[in-house]
Each structure stands twice: as structure tokens, then as C-alpha cells.
Design an enzyme around this catalytic site. Sequence first.
Site, PDB file in Angstrom:
ATOM      1  N   SER A 100      41.548 -42.130  -4.754  1.00 11.90           N
ATOM      2  CA  SER A 100      41.110 -43.370  -5.398  1.00 11.90           C
ATOM      3  C   SER A 100      41.113 -43.230  -6.917  1.00 11.90           C
ATOM      4  CB  SER A 100      39.718 -43.771  -4.911  1.00 11.90           C
ATOM      5  OG  SER A 100      38.733 -42.852  -5.343  1.00 11.90           O
ATOM      6  N   ASP A 104      36.621 -36.811 -10.862  1.00 12.59           N
ATOM      7  CA  ASP A 104      37.944 -37.084 -10.285  1.00 12.59           C
ATOM      8  C   ASP A 104      38.853 -37.815 -11.267  1.00 12.59           C
ATOM      9  OD1 ASP A 104      36.728 -35.985  -8.101  1.00 12.59           O
ATOM     10  OD2 ASP A 104      37.324 -37.555  -6.696  1.00 12.59           O
TER      11      ASP A 104
END
Length: 405
Positions: A147, A205
Site C-alpha cells: 500500500s 513503509d
Amino acid sequence: MTNKTLIVSAPGKVILHGEHAVVHGKVALAVSLNLKTYLRIQPGSDEQVRLYLPNIDTHLSWKTTNLQFLLTAIDADVQNPKAASKELVEQLRQYAGISEGYADAMSLSILCFLYLYGAISSSNSQLPSVDIVVWSELPIGAGLGSSAAYCVCLAAALLTTSGAITCPALQGKDIARWNDDELELINKWAFQGEKVIHGNPSGVDNAVGTWGGMLRYHAGKIDPLPRIPNLRILLTNTKVLRSTKILVAGVKDKLNKLPSIMKPVLDSIDAISCECERILNAIASGGDVNEQYTILEELIDINQHHLNVIGVGHSSLDRLCQVTAAYGLHSKLTGAGGGGCGLTLLRPDTSPSVVDASKRALKDLGYDCWETNIGGSGVSLRSPSSLQKDIFHLLCDGKTADEEF
């Protein structure tokens, strides 16, 4: 708005060391994967915005006139990103026809896209017509930063297309990068996209997807690390589903019940992260590779035992470690544990026959397995010639959306 066709890529990530301990103030090392997400953006036609996500079989299109509400609904300054309000996310959800309590990949991808597209385009007097294709080598929902890579690619492409950042000149090169200030803006917008998807992400991330290489995460502070070698690994997805929330809660419960036992384990995991950082720097500096790899393997084995002790292991991960150990390789879980993914370190002199045999044995267990690298570059502008043929055709085959709002 630029009238160029752009191709952007961003890497996924693995946690090398520090899973779960990082929640309790310890150091974690996150590193980029050579498995990437790719995005192609080009000027659209007929005042349409098209989004094609072949990994989840999603083809969507919107008329730009129907999206004009984004310019008034989103109060955004492209140079100073801020999070979407709950009210705005609810408005986007209702507009896209997504039912309440959404959590699937398609719904989250649509909401993230609508927010980033509207917010980044808000500096213009009208919304741009664009065709976007996003394809990924990363499995979805496996803890490998899929994502975030999606958000990073969207942010980089939309910021470049809108003129908020420059378009790096390829000038005969296969890959080009934005400057540090522009990367920082990309990272900030990608983080806002991650918030739409995850609510309260750490920011690790999207930072790995933006900067690449390795990041040291400690007490909320993220520091890119220089001089990190590009390591080979096997990355294995056990395909066992797990709940990160439940696993994190379980570790906290053990820590509360048995602090005198659990605190030293978390301290040891912290020390492993710091020692790994030191060894990787030594390898990058030209140290004794065989000796340094032996230490890296020992750190992997010790950390895997620690992760079992704190309760985030799983029989599927035990089988992974056993199979690779039979070939002289060393493995550990990466991410939340409880199933999910594991990584196996490959020495520079590991023979192809050992790698192939290990992959076959893991696939026989029903696992997915890739040989890849960690420590590569972050978000990049790419030339078509830099892409593998299958990726090029997926991005550039001219598919159009078949569902319209």
C-alpha cells in the site's frame, strides 16, 4: 500540467530486525525490496480520469466534471500536506459507492486515489484528465509495504504531473530520481495516503518506498542509513493470514505479565538491530565478507528464537526455517509474524542449485517464494526500456476503464 507520459516505480519493504520490539521503544531496521510497484500516468482524453489496477482486477473512470467537488471539499496546500478528515473520507466513500466498514484492497485503493488526486490537484484551477495504470510485483496484504509503494507512486506521479515538483531528466538513462526536497514532499503526501488506508501508520513503509536503502526507526524518528550493501534474500510468503493488531496486543500482554523476562528479550532484539547496522556498514566499507555474513546469519537465528519467545512465531514459519536450514541457509520472520512472510539470507557465494532447491522445497509446502535483493533505490522515474517486457505490456497495453462514476 505536463503532457508527458511518465513511468514511476517504488519498492516494497521488509523489516530486517526489530519487529514488535520497535513498539516498545527499541530500534528497528526497515529495508527496501527489489520487488516494486509500477505506475504509468499519461494525459487523458474526453475529460476523463481513468484508474486501472490489474492486480485487483479494477477498472474505473470518472468524468472530471463529476470530480469538481474535490476542489472545494479538500482544503489542501500542495506544499504542506495534511491528513484527510474523517468527514472528507466519509464523503469520498459515499461518492464512490463504497459501503460502510470497507476494508478490502479495492475500496482502500479508490479512497486513497481520490484523496491524493484531489488534494494534489487543488493548486490548479481545474482537475486534470489522466489515465493511470498501477501494477505491482508485491503481494497485497502480506506486510511488504504494497500500500505504501502504491501511495508513493501516486504521490510522485501526481506531484510531477501537476508541476509541484520537477520532472527529472532521464537523458539517456534508464532511471532518474528527484532531489531531496522533492523526495521529502513525495514522502509527506504518500504518508497522507497511507493514513487514508491504515488510519495511524508509523510512516516507515512510505519512507522506505521514497528513500530506498535502509531506515533506522527508533522512538518515532526515522533516519536513512548511508552505505548499505545490496543483500540477496529469498522472500517467502507462507500465505497464512494473521492480525497484526492481535499479535501486537499479545506481546504487550506478555510484557505486562512477565516484565522481568520479556524486557531482557526486547533489549536483546534492540542489540541485534544495532549490531546488524554495524555489520552492514562494515560490509559496505570493505570488511571481511565471509566473517560478516556469518555474524548476520547468527543474528537472524537469534532473533527468530526471540520472536518465538515473545509469541509471534507460527508453525508455518518454523517449517520455513527448517527447510532452509537443511540447505545451510538462515531464515527469520519479517513483519508481524503469526504466519505472513519470512526472509532467508543468501551469501554472495550461495550456489544457484542451493537456491533453486530451497525454492522448490518451499513451493512444495504451498508457499510463494522469490529471490530478490534488499537495499536498492527508492521511488524513481523510469524509461520504458528499463522495464521487463511483461511489465511494459501491462502498463502500456492501452487498456481502458470499464466502470464509470
